[in-house]
Design a protein around this motif. Structure first.
Motif, PDB file in Angstrom:
ATOM      1  N   HIS A  36       0.836  -1.202   0.000  1.00  0.00           N
ATOM      2  CA  HIS A  36       0.000   0.000   0.000  1.00  0.00           C
ATOM      3  C   HIS A  36       0.868   1.248   0.000  1.00  0.00           C
ATOM      4  O   HIS A  36       0.600   2.213  -0.727  1.00  0.00           O
ATOM      5  N   SER A  37       1.915   1.265   0.842  1.00  0.00           N
ATOM      6  CA  SER A  37       2.773   2.451   0.936  1.00  0.00           C
ATOM      7  C   SER A  37       4.161   2.114   0.427  1.00  0.00           C
ATOM      8  O   SER A  37       4.594   0.968   0.500  1.00  0.00           O
ATOM      9  N   LEU A  38       4.858   3.140  -0.071  1.00  0.00           N
ATOM     10  CA  LEU A  38       6.234   2.959  -0.516  1.00  0.00           C
ATOM     11  C   LEU A  38       7.084   2.527   0.672  1.00  0.00           C
ATOM     12  O   LEU A  38       6.790   2.897   1.819  1.00  0.00           O
ATOM     13  N   PRO A  39       8.165   1.764   0.430  1.00  0.00           N
ATOM     14  CA  PRO A  39       9.011   1.310   1.549  1.00  0.00           C
ATOM     15  C   PRO A  39       9.497   2.475   2.423  1.00  0.00           C
ATOM     16  O   PRO A  39       9.596   2.339   3.639  1.00  0.00           O
ATOM     17  N   SER A  40       9.806   3.621   1.799  1.00  0.00           N
ATOM     18  CA  SER A  40      10.352   4.720   2.590  1.00  0.00           C
ATOM     19  C   SER A  40       9.353   5.180   3.655  1.00  0.00           C
ATOM     20  O   SER A  40       9.750   5.618   4.733  1.00  0.00           O
ATOM     21  N   TYR A  41       8.065   5.059   3.375  1.00  0.00           N
ATOM     22  CA  TYR A  41       7.083   5.468   4.388  1.00  0.00           C
ATOM     23  C   TYR A  41       7.107   4.536   5.584  1.00  0.00           C
ATOM     24  O   TYR A  41       6.937   4.976   6.718  1.00  0.00           O
ATOM     25  N   HIS A  42       7.358   3.231   5.326  1.00  0.00           N
ATOM     26  CA  HIS A  42       7.507   2.310   6.456  1.00  0.00           C
ATOM     27  C   HIS A  42       8.723   2.715   7.276  1.00  0.00           C
ATOM     28  O   HIS A  42       8.709   2.668   8.504  1.00  0.00           O
ATOM     29  N   GLY A  43       9.790   3.129   6.565  1.00  0.00           N
ATOM     30  CA  GLY A  43      10.976   3.608   7.275  1.00  0.00           C
ATOM     31  C   GLY A  43      10.662   4.821   8.117  1.00  0.00           C
ATOM     32  O   GLY A  43      11.028   4.908   9.295  1.00  0.00           O
ATOM     33  N   PHE A  44       9.980   5.790   7.519  1.00  0.00           N
ATOM     34  CA  PHE A  44       9.606   7.005   8.256  1.00  0.00           C
ATOM     35  C   PHE A  44       8.797   6.655   9.496  1.00  0.00           C
ATOM     36  O   PHE A  44       9.023   7.180  10.583  1.00  0.00           O
ATOM     37  N   GLN A  45       7.853   5.758   9.282  1.00  0.00           N
ATOM     38  CA  GLN A  45       6.963   5.364  10.376  1.00  0.00           C
ATOM     39  C   GLN A  45       7.781   4.831  11.547  1.00  0.00           C
ATOM     40  O   GLN A  45       7.582   5.203  12.693  1.00  0.00           O
ATOM     41  N   ALA A  46       8.780   3.965  11.224  1.00  0.00           N
ATOM     42  CA  ALA A  46       9.611   3.387  12.278  1.00  0.00           C
ATOM     43  C   ALA A  46      10.421   4.470  12.966  1.00  0.00           C
ATOM     44  O   ALA A  46      10.520   4.526  14.197  1.00  0.00           O
ATOM     45  N   SER A  47      11.040   5.367  12.177  1.00  0.00           N
ATOM     46  CA  SER A  47      11.894   6.365  12.825  1.00  0.00           C
ATOM     47  C   SER A  47      11.061   7.350  13.636  1.00  0.00           C
ATOM     48  O   SER A  47      11.512   7.829  14.676  1.00  0.00           O
ATOM     49  N   ILE A  48       9.854   7.673  13.197  1.00  0.00           N
ATOM     50  CA  ILE A  48       9.005   8.556  13.994  1.00  0.00           C
ATOM     51  C   ILE A  48       8.698   7.904  15.334  1.00  0.00           C
ATOM     52  O   ILE A  48       8.807   8.541  16.389  1.00  0.00           O
ATOM     53  N   ALA A  49       8.376   6.600  15.307  1.00  0.00           N
ATOM     54  CA  ALA A  49       8.074   5.900  16.557  1.00  0.00           C
ATOM     55  C   ALA A  49       9.259   5.962  17.502  1.00  0.00           C
ATOM     56  O   ALA A  49       9.146   6.333  18.678  1.00  0.00           O
ATOM     57  N   VAL A  50      10.472   5.668  16.959  1.00  0.00           N
ATOM     58  CA  VAL A  50      11.680   5.697  17.789  1.00  0.00           C
ATOM     59  C   VAL A  50      11.904   7.098  18.346  1.00  0.00           C
ATOM     60  O   VAL A  50      12.160   7.287  19.537  1.00  0.00           O
ATOM     61  N   PHE A  51      11.793   8.085  17.485  1.00  0.00           N
ATOM     62  CA  PHE A  51      12.081   9.460  17.890  1.00  0.00           C
ATOM     63  C   PHE A  51      11.141   9.922  18.991  1.00  0.00           C
ATOM     64  O   PHE A  51      11.564  10.482  19.998  1.00  0.00           O
ATOM     65  N   VAL A  52       9.851   9.663  18.821  1.00  0.00           N
ATOM     66  CA  VAL A  52       8.873  10.146  19.806  1.00  0.00           C
ATOM     67  C   VAL A  52       9.147   9.509  21.166  1.00  0.00           C
ATOM     68  O   VAL A  52       9.184  10.192  22.194  1.00  0.00           O
ATOM     69  N   VAL A  53       9.400   8.182  21.151  1.00  0.00           N
ATOM     70  CA  VAL A  53       9.651   7.497  22.426  1.00  0.00           C
ATOM     71  C   VAL A  53      10.903   8.051  23.097  1.00  0.00           C
ATOM     72  O   VAL A  53      10.915   8.387  24.279  1.00  0.00           O
ATOM     73  N   MET A  54      11.979   8.184  22.318  1.00  0.00           N
ATOM     74  CA  MET A  54      13.233   8.623  22.919  1.00  0.00           C
ATOM     75  C   MET A  54      13.154  10.070  23.387  1.00  0.00           C
ATOM     76  O   MET A  54      13.751  10.449  24.385  1.00  0.00           O
ATOM     77  N   LEU A  55      12.406  10.890  22.672  1.00  0.00           N
ATOM     78  CA  LEU A  55      12.244  12.283  23.096  1.00  0.00           C
ATOM     79  C   LEU A  55      11.484  12.341  24.416  1.00  0.00           C
ATOM     80  O   LEU A  55      11.856  13.098  25.330  1.00  0.00           O
ATOM     81  N   ALA A  56      10.461  11.502  24.532  1.00  0.00           N
ATOM     82  CA  ALA A  56       9.688  11.484  25.769  1.00  0.00           C
ATOM     83  C   ALA A  56      10.582  11.079  26.937  1.00  0.00           C
ATOM     84  O   ALA A  56      10.560  11.701  28.005  1.00  0.00           O
ATOM     85  N   VAL A  57      11.432  10.040  26.712  1.00  0.00           N
ATOM     86  CA  VAL A  57      12.350   9.614  27.768  1.00  0.00           C
ATOM     87  C   VAL A  57      13.280  10.759  28.144  1.00  0.00           C
ATOM     88  O   VAL A  57      13.554  11.008  29.327  1.00  0.00           O
ATOM     89  N   LEU A  58      13.757  11.500  27.155  1.00  0.00           N
ATOM     90  CA  LEU A  58      14.676  12.608  27.427  1.00  0.00           C
ATOM     91  C   LEU A  58      14.008  13.676  28.282  1.00  0.00           C
ATOM     92  O   LEU A  58      14.571  14.147  29.270  1.00  0.00           O
ATOM     93  N   VAL A  59      12.798  14.067  27.902  1.00  0.00           N
ATOM     94  CA  VAL A  59      12.110  15.140  28.634  1.00  0.00           C
ATOM     95  C   VAL A  59      11.893  14.732  30.080  1.00  0.00           C
ATOM     96  O   VAL A  59      12.221  15.475  31.016  1.00  0.00           O
ATOM     97  N   VAL A  60      11.381  13.503  30.270  1.00  0.00           N
ATOM     98  CA  VAL A  60      11.171  13.020  31.635  1.00  0.00           C
ATOM     99  C   VAL A  60      12.513  12.902  32.353  1.00  0.00           C
ATOM    100  O   VAL A  60      12.681  13.350  33.491  1.00  0.00           O
ATOM    101  N   GLY A  61      13.503  12.341  31.637  1.00  0.00           N
ATOM    102  CA  GLY A  61      14.802  12.109  32.248  1.00  0.00           C
ATOM    103  C   GLY A  61      15.460  13.378  32.743  1.00  0.00           C
ATOM    104  O   GLY A  61      15.989  13.422  33.850  1.00  0.00           O
ATOM    105  N   VAL A  62      15.417  14.442  31.932  1.00  0.00           N
ATOM    106  CA  VAL A  62      16.075  15.691  32.324  1.00  0.00           C
ATOM    107  C   VAL A  62      15.403  16.278  33.562  1.00  0.00           C
ATOM    108  O   VAL A  62      16.069  16.767  34.481  1.00  0.00           O
TER     109      VAL A  62
END
Lengths: 463, 533
Positions: A36-62
């Motif tokens: 349904h979607s181009l492979p790059s969109y699956h890549g984007f989807q994965a990196s967005i998930a990683v980024f959001v989680v890690m950013l949340a950890v950073l904000v709480v962590g700091v």
């Protein structure tokens, strides 16, 4: 630690991007199901998930890190330090600088212990944050890799996320306005109504008082209240300088605009327009320097040769230079509205035998009047809010006078004078600056809103 | 009655002539109106020319500086009292001002009084000891030797050589002169009664009778026999005075072998007195004073001493601040513009956002400073004076400009491009990000550069968040205390030292050059990539 964490995040985001698209690409086999979607969109989807989680950890962590390290540092001192805000702040600062190796002098054993505790707490929370972030990021990556399938709508999800980001960016401008309103309104409210504030004036004293001297009101032993925060002299001074500026910028800017839009040949325009643009691009601190060191002494000398006494920080010098500053502003706005007058009006006037200047005076300008009025209003709001020219060339003393040869002071000068340097946030003097900012902000805002409305109405009229 | 009827009637102007007159009047009004318009543009041009000429005239001298080359005896007891030759120890214990003082005393011996010695050390910069310290730290073997090095002159000495302290004129002695004494009080007697008359006339003083010269009058110095005598009284052919530099010999001097030097500004109104001027002239005559480009202006941080102060700290601070601004407002501005132009639904909320952005563009910049102070410093507890906070405030300040420029650039892209992309099956976002945005990018960059130029010149909001502190160190991080170029200009313009006035103008020239480069870049970009559809 934070920088390292961010680098780690970036690395993991890239890994997720590659892994996601690789996995989706792997599904594309000859004769297999269409993605349904181009492979790059699956890549984007994965990196967005990683980024959001890690950013949340950073904000709480700091946030957690700050709490933990503060507690660890203070535990090395006796309990009296934690209770006294002044000593507490000094102790925290010293411990931090010792831990960073920038401490000067010989640290006490207590401070050494505190710095050691701080370092341990820092590295412990830091490593914990990195471990949690890695774990969270890896989990997010695995989860999103599992969702990769031929009929998974990765593009729609990514696009929804992007749209939210775009909307948030547009919201920043609104947040800025809210931030401005909140900060000036809140401090102004405290200025007038905070019962613990010594020497606060009433609203009517503030608006109608003819004395402005925030310095004397500060002295606690004098117990002077009210009267020293009357803004009438500031209003008069601002008005005087703005009037002088508009007397310069109004006619000059308008005539420049008329000439540029009605008479100038394209070649002349190509030469004259950059001149106005250069003037608009000169920083006001430069014009302030020119006003204070060249125009003011010149006016003083000139006045003396005529037998007039001119103050060395006269309103005239600041007003003249400010007028020159807003010429490009007036002329470009007026240029726009004059150009917006339909050619048919001019042609009609020429057909009746009017000369070009008669057409301009009797037809074009009346037709463009609402736009020109709003251009002038915007120019006035610019002049009222202008800071550096008056800070450098106008006076500090709040004289209630309309004599342009004397020194007057303005809103912006007083705000700058009060707030530059160290200030405590609980004195009437500091809060007075915010009250001035409040008046300034709402005055200019009202002018702008009205002017923009007029322009809009006027545009609709000829569109 | 017949008389009246017969007399030729006063000739009435024909309607045609009246028309001609009226048309002439109307055309004159037309020409006047046109002239007013031209005058308005000319006035603006003249104003810019005056501002630039004034600032360049004031600032140009600050790009040159004078240094003194001198032999400095680096005595061990002054710079290395503990005798270890350990650079770290010398740095804290050594007194590097002593060798400078000794070096000057060696050139001009005999100035033993405290006041005299202070005057003498005052001709070089207080940073001279620091220069020597650095030199010795780098090479500790220099201790105990004599170092020939070039040290900066003080700001007042520098101004003296630039001719900004006083006007001076020199008149050759026309008659023979007899000098009694070589040091201290000396008497001069000339062969002719009018020997000193030209000098007194040049100084604007009466040339007849006894004239007493004090510090409220122009100074008259006589250079004779390798020394300099400052005249105290002149009475016809006789004069008395004190030596500023001792004479090599006394006795008779031929006409043409002596000259008078007049300093027009009275000594009381000068920062460089006659004694210091005499020393400086002697140093210049012996070729020890050198004029060179003021590299220090670009390599040093701020200082209380004008000759040591530079704008490097301010330039780095401006760069760091603008970096934060650009990193924030380019993505935010473009994203907001794309949203409003391409994706926003046409409803109330969007309208409010649009009106809000237009109004925000007209909010006085000082109000953004209040926002920074109340929000970023007091509420979020970010550090004062830091480029990070300055960049944040400036980003909010220029964000509306960038949004408006980016929207205009997006709007200028013809809809056919987007429609073609949609037609071959792209999603809305693909059409915008792959096709519309790249085409609009030059316009967006132009708007961004102009916004950055605006941010570079902005001063007022940065004053509010404490970027006005006196900062000597060159900032090296986003949270360190720093100042920016326009604020440095403001700070220097407030200082009383005359030399700082030139420095301020020089800093303005640097700022204007940066602005011209940025605006030039924007124009080039526009010319290069602008497309007409």
């Amino acid at each position: 630690m934070v920088a390292g964490y961010l680098l780690l995040t970036a690395a993991l985001v890239v890994v997720a991007m590659v892994a996601g698209s690789k996995r989706a690409a792997g599904l594309m086999t000859a004769g297999g199901p269409r993605l349904h979607s181009l492979p790059s969109y699956h890549g984007f989807q994965a990196s967005i998930a990683v980024f959001v989680v890690m950013l949340a950890v950073l904000v709480v962590g700091v946030t957690v890190e700050r709490q933990v390290t503060t507690a660890a540092t203070l535990s090395a001192f006796d309990t009296g330090v934690a209770a006294d805000p002044l000593r507490r702040g000094a102790a925290l600062r010293d411990a931090a600088s010792l831990a960073d190796g920038s401490f000067r002098g010989e640290p006490s054993p207590e401070l050494r212990a505190a710095a050691a505790a701080l370092s341990t707490a820092r590295s412990a929370t830091g490593w914990l944050m990195i471990a949690l972030g890695l774990a969270g990021g890896a989990a997010a990556l695995l989860l999103s890799l599992r969702t990769v399938s031929s009929d998974y709508r990765a593009r729609n999800r990514v696009e929804r996320f992007v749209k939210v980001i775009l909307m948030a960016a547009a919201g920043v401008a609104v947040l800025t306005t809210i931030g401005i309103v909140f900060s000036v309104v809140f401090e102004t409210y405290r200025f007038f109504f905070d019962p613990s504030l010594k020497g606060r004036p009433s609203v009517s004293e503030f608006l109608f008082g003819t004395q402005w001297s925030p310095q004397t009101a500060l002295r606690a032993d004098q117990g002077q209240t009210g009267g020293a925060f009357g803004i009438v002299p500031l209003v008069a001074g601002t008005l005087l300088i703005t009037t002088i500026a508009m007397l310069v910028a109004g006619p000059v800017g308008l005539f420049a605009a008329i000439y540029m839009s009605e008479y100038a040949t394209p070649r002349f325009r190509a030469f004259a327009k950059p001149i106005l643009e250069i003037l608009a691009g000169i920083p006001t601190v430069v014009l302030g320097f020119f006003a204070a060191l060249t125009v003011a002494p010149f006016l003083r000398g000139f006045g003396e040769s005529l037998g007039l006494s001119v103050a060395s920080e006269s309103a005239l010098a600041a007003g003249l230079v400010m007028g020159m500053m807003i010429i490009p502003f007036v002329s470009s706005l007026s240029d726009d509205v004059i150009n917006a007058v339909p050619q048919s009006l001019r042609d009609g006037s020429y057909a009746l035998g009017a000369t070009q200047s008669e057409t301009i005076k009797k037809v074009v300008l009346p037709a463009a009047l609402p736009g020109i009025v709003s251009a002038f209003m915007l120019a006035i709001s610019r002049a009222v809010g202008e800071t550096m020219i008056v800070v450098m060339a106008a006076g500090l003393a709040a004289n209630l006078t309309f004599n342009p040869l004397e020194a007057v002071t303005t809103f912006t000068v007083q705000i700058k004078t009060i707030l530059v340097g160290d200030q405590e946030f609980d004195s009437a003097k500091t809060l007075a600056a915010f009250a001035l900012g409040f008046v300034l902000f709402f005055f200019t805002l009202t002018l702008n809103v009205i002017a923009l409305r007029i322009v809009q109405k006027y545009r609709e009229q000829y569109d | 009655m017949t008389e009246a009827a017969l007399a030729p009637a006063a000739r009435q102007a024909t309607p045609f002539e009246l028309d001609q007159k009226r048309i002439a009047r109307r055309y004159a009004a037309e020409r006047r109106f046109r002239a007013y318009g031209l005058a308005a543009i000319a006035l603006t041009a003249v104003f810019i020319a005056v501002v630039i000429v004034d600032i360049v005239g004031k600032g140009l001298p600050a790009f040159w500086q004078h240094s003194l080359t001198i032999d400095i005896p680096v005595s061990a007891e002054a710079v290395d009292p503990s005798g270890t030759r350990d650079p770290a120890k010398m740095a804290t214990e050594g007194d590097f001002a002593v060798p400078i003082r000794e070096a000057l005393s060696a050139v001009f011996p005999g100035n033993t009084s405290r006041a005299q010695r202070r005057l003498l050390t005052g001709i070089v910069s207080t940073g001279a000891g620091e220069e020597l310290r650095e030199r010795v730290m780098a090479d500790p073997r220099l201790v105990g030797t004599t170092v020939r090095m070039s040290v900066l002159l003080s700001d007042d000495s520098d101004l003296y050589f630039k001719g900004q302290e006083t006007e001076s004129s020199t008149i050759a002695g026309a008659t023979a002169l007899t000098v009694s004494g070589t040091a201290g009080e000396v008497k001069l007697s000339a062969a002719a009664a009018s020997a000193f008359a030209p000098a007194l006339a040049a100084a604007g003083l009466p040339a007849t009778g006894a004239v007493a010269l004090d510090s409220s009058k122009p100074s008259v110095l006589v250079a004779v026999n390798g020394g300099i005598v400052k005249l105290a009284t002149v009475d016809g052919s006789a004069a008395t005075g004190t030596t500023l530099l001792p004479l090599k010999s006394d006795g008779a001097v031929k006409a043409g072998d002596w000259r008078t030097v007049i300093f027009m500004t009275p000594e009381a109104n000068r920062r460089i007195g006659d004694q210091q001027a005499a020393w400086l002239d002697a140093l210049k005559t012996s070729g020890q004073v050198e004029r060179h480009f003021a590299w220090r202006l670009f390599t040093a941080g701020d200082s209380r001493e004008p000759e040591l102060a530079g704008i490097r700290g301010a330039i780095i601070g401006s760069a760091l601040t603008l970096l934060v601004t650009l990193a924030l407002c380019l993505p935010l501005g473009v994203a907001a513009a794309v949203y409003l132009e391409e994706f926003a639904p046409k409803n109330r909320l969007t309208e409010i956002v649009e009106v809000n952005i237009n109004n925000l563009a007209a909010v006085p910049s000082i109000v953004f400073g209040l926002l920074g102070l109340a929000m970023f410093l007091n509420f979020f507890g970010l550090p004062r004076s830091a480029p990070l906070v300055g960049g944040l405030v400036l980003a909010l300040l220029v964000l509306p400009t960038i949004i408006i420029a980016s929207r205009a650039a997006l709007k200028a892209v013809p809809p056919s491009i987007k429609e073609a992309a949609l037609g071959v099956g792209a999603s809305h976002q693909q059409a915008v990000f792959h096709h519309v945005l790249p085409v609009a990018m030059p316009g967006i960059m132009t708007g961004t550069i102009i916004g950055m130029a605006h941010a570079l010149g902005e001063t007022a909001p940065l004053l509010m968040i404490g970027m006005v502190a006196f900062i000597v160190d060159i900032p090296s991080g986003l949270t360190q205390a720093a100042t920016v170029l326009p604020v440095q200009i403001y700070l220097w313009s407030d200082l009383p030292e005359q030399a700082f006035q030139a420095k301020t103008a020089a800093a303005i020239m640097v700022l204007l050059v940066f602005l011209f480069i940025m605006n030039g870049l924007a124009i080039v970009l526009r010319r290069r990539f602008e497309r007409r559809w």
